[in-house]
Scaffold this active site. Structure first.
Site, PDB file in Angstrom:
ATOM      1  N   SER A  38       0.820  -1.221   0.000  1.00 27.03           N
ATOM      2  CA  SER A  38       0.000   0.000   0.000  1.00 27.03           C
ATOM      3  C   SER A  38       0.853   1.270   0.000  1.00 27.03           C
ATOM      4  O   SER A  38       1.807   1.407   0.764  1.00 27.03           O
ATOM      5  CB  SER A  38      -0.918   0.021   1.221  1.00 27.03           C
ATOM      6  OG  SER A  38      -1.570   1.276   1.284  1.00 27.03           O
ATOM      7  N   THR A  91      -8.911  -1.455   2.904  1.00 22.40           N
ATOM      8  CA  THR A  91      -8.739  -1.967   1.552  1.00 22.40           C
ATOM      9  C   THR A  91      -9.039  -3.463   1.555  1.00 22.40           C
ATOM     10  O   THR A  91      -9.527  -3.997   2.562  1.00 22.40           O
ATOM     11  CB  THR A  91      -7.343  -1.580   0.997  1.00 22.40           C
ATOM     12  OG1 THR A  91      -7.265  -2.002  -0.361  1.00 22.40           O
ATOM     13  CG2 THR A  91      -6.196  -2.173   1.788  1.00 22.40           C
ATOM     14  N   LYS A  95     -13.543  -3.831   2.905  1.00 19.46           N
ATOM     15  CA  LYS A  95     -14.498  -2.749   2.619  1.00 19.46           C
ATOM     16  C   LYS A  95     -15.957  -3.164   2.810  1.00 19.46           C
ATOM     17  O   LYS A  95     -16.757  -2.393   3.327  1.00 19.46           O
ATOM     18  CB  LYS A  95     -14.304  -2.250   1.183  1.00 19.46           C
ATOM     19  CG  LYS A  95     -13.020  -1.484   0.987  1.00 19.46           C
ATOM     20  CD  LYS A  95     -12.938  -0.942  -0.426  1.00 19.46           C
ATOM     21  CE  LYS A  95     -11.569  -0.405  -0.713  1.00 19.46           C
ATOM     22  NZ  LYS A  95     -11.436   0.190  -2.036  1.00 19.46           N
ATOM     23  N   GLY A 158     -16.283  -5.817 -13.311  1.00 17.61           N
ATOM     24  CA  GLY A 158     -16.131  -6.179 -11.905  1.00 17.61           C
ATOM     25  C   GLY A 158     -17.432  -5.997 -11.143  1.00 17.61           C
ATOM     26  O   GLY A 158     -18.309  -5.220 -11.554  1.00 17.61           O
ATOM     27  N   GLY A 160     -17.100  -6.311  -7.407  1.00 17.36           N
ATOM     28  CA  GLY A 160     -16.641  -6.260  -6.023  1.00 17.36           C
ATOM     29  C   GLY A 160     -16.899  -4.881  -5.420  1.00 17.36           C
ATOM     30  O   GLY A 160     -17.707  -4.090  -5.939  1.00 17.36           O
ATOM     31  N   ALA A 162     -15.082  -2.097  -5.209  1.00 16.17           N
ATOM     32  CA  ALA A 162     -14.751  -0.920  -6.026  1.00 16.17           C
ATOM     33  C   ALA A 162     -15.765  -0.744  -7.149  1.00 16.17           C
ATOM     34  O   ALA A 162     -16.159   0.387  -7.478  1.00 16.17           O
ATOM     35  CB  ALA A 162     -13.342  -1.063  -6.586  1.00 16.17           C
ATOM     36  N   TYR A 257      -3.151   0.753 -10.369  1.00 10.73           N
ATOM     37  CA  TYR A 257      -2.055   1.700 -10.651  1.00 10.73           C
ATOM     38  C   TYR A 257      -0.679   1.048 -10.499  1.00 10.73           C
ATOM     39  O   TYR A 257       0.334   1.658 -10.802  1.00 10.73           O
ATOM     40  CB  TYR A 257      -2.161   2.929  -9.729  1.00 10.73           C
ATOM     41  CG  TYR A 257      -2.224   2.588  -8.270  1.00 10.73           C
ATOM     42  CD1 TYR A 257      -3.451   2.434  -7.633  1.00 10.73           C
ATOM     43  CD2 TYR A 257      -1.061   2.384  -7.543  1.00 10.73           C
ATOM     44  CE1 TYR A 257      -3.520   2.088  -6.292  1.00 10.73           C
ATOM     45  CE2 TYR A 257      -1.119   2.044  -6.201  1.00 10.73           C
ATOM     46  CZ  TYR A 257      -2.359   1.895  -5.585  1.00 10.73           C
ATOM     47  OH  TYR A 257      -2.413   1.544  -4.260  1.00 10.73           O
TER      48      TYR A 257
END
Ligand code: NDP
Length: 317
Positions: A38, A91, A95, A158, A160, A162, A257
């Site tokens: 992280s 994270t 979450k 996705g 999930g 996010a 990223y």
């Protein structure tokens, strides 16, 4: 004094925090499992150093990282509270799990719809939750790709945590259509059902689901493709969607990223489609979390976004 320590703390440290803590000032932390990778501590500690220039009270603040397994989450939240941590970021995989430990009657208005929190703020009674991934996504799309979701066709990959935040943000901004593709069906079915019940679904938005293995021929052309799967985190990962198999998108955004260019973004670049990775999203969701933690009744203190971005870029290179 702030030191961007890379130490990964664990539940055992938290149980004995008064002896383990390297600083005495107010504490913030990110918790996840795994967490070593992280960049949040580097980003937030750089921000705190910058904020200290105008607000000396931040000199004693520090942001830590903790590796907390899912079965340790409840105990860890209680210990963070007892040890006066002011704020937490969550994270993978916490979450959605954290939702059962929050008093939903006092939570931020979109949190129940999203079903996942990435930021907690200490109250006297417990933890108040928020999801700043939504804001991070919108800011990143705007800043990196000049995209405003209103009226756009969106293909979201996705289902999930996010993806849930992204879907609510798309619906809240009244996108024209939202096509959500996932590897497996169960999470996708639940997400679609939740979104249909959600107060954010406008009557003008078309909502569809599809299988990533078998994208339908009627996906919209010139759509904004957003990857919210974790496929791409490993440099060897394939792309979750072959862009050649769908009508050519207008923009491609990958929440990942690290690596900075996933297979999906590589293909987008080869096809000359404007694209961006998730670094700007990371920074903007982090800035929104920080501003929430440090907010004062009479004054909004802005997070130093440029400094945070620079710190993350430096850590990545
Ligand atoms: P979750 O674990 O909640 O969801 C993971 C998603 O990825 C699910 O839809 C899952 O599908 C899918 N997936 C996992 N492995 C594969 C695979 N091999 N092939 C296809 N699909 C797969 O994670 P989050 O939603 O919290 O995070 C998703 C990604 O977004 C991560 O990479 C995370 O780092 C990134 N992220 C970035 C942020 C930023 O600020 N830039 C903020 C938040 C997240 P299935 O349902 O089939 O298991």
């Amino acid at each position: 004094m702030h030191v961007a320590t890379e130490t990964v703390y664990k539940l055992a440290h938290l149980k004995n925090w008064s002896n383990c803590r390297p600083f005495n000032g107010p504490a913030l932390a990110v918790i996840g499992h795994p967490i070593a990778h992280s960049l949040s501590p580097v980003m937030h500690n750089a921000a705190l150093v910058e904020l200290t220039k105008a607000h000396p009270r931040f000199a004693e603040w520090h942001y830590f990282k903790f590796d907390i397994a899912p079965e340790e989450l409840k105990e860890a939240l209680d210990l963070f509270h007892q040890n006066n941590f002011l704020g937490l970021n969550l994270t993978v995989p916490h979450k959605a799990l954290v939702m059962e430990y929050l008093d939903l009657s006092i939570q931020h208005k979109f949190l129940r719809e999203i079903g996942a929190a990435n930021t907690l703020k200490r109250t006297n009674k417990g933890w108040h939750g928020k999801n700043t991934d939504r804001f991070g996504l919108s800011s990143a799309l705007h800043n990196e790709l000049h995209v405003d979701l209103n009226g756009k066709d969106v293909i979201l990959l996705g289902a999930g945590g996010a993806a849930r935040a992204a879907a609510i943000e798309c619906l809240h901004n009244e996108c024209a259509s939202l096509w959500i593709g996932n590897r497996s069906d169960p999470a996708l079915v639940i997400l679609l059902s939740d979104l249909k019940k959600s107060g954010s679904l406008a009557s003008t938005t078309q909502l569809e689901k599809f299988s990533l293995d078998n994208p339908p021929p009627n996906l919209p052309a010139r759509a904004v493709v957003i990857n919210a799967t974790s496929l791409g985190l490993k440099p060897s990962d394939k792309s979750p969607l072959n862009l050649v198999n769908i009508p050519t998108p207008a923009q491609v955004f990958d929440m990942i990223y690290r690596p900075q260019q996933t297979a999906l973004l590589r293909q987008a670049s080869e096809m000359k489609i404007p694209n961006a990775n998730g670094l700007s999203m990371l920074v903007h969701q982090g800035a929104a979390s920080l501003e929430w933690w440090i907010k004062e009744p009479q004054q909004v203190i802005h997070a130093p976004v440029e400094i945070m971005q620079r710190a993350v870029r430096a850590a990545l290179n």
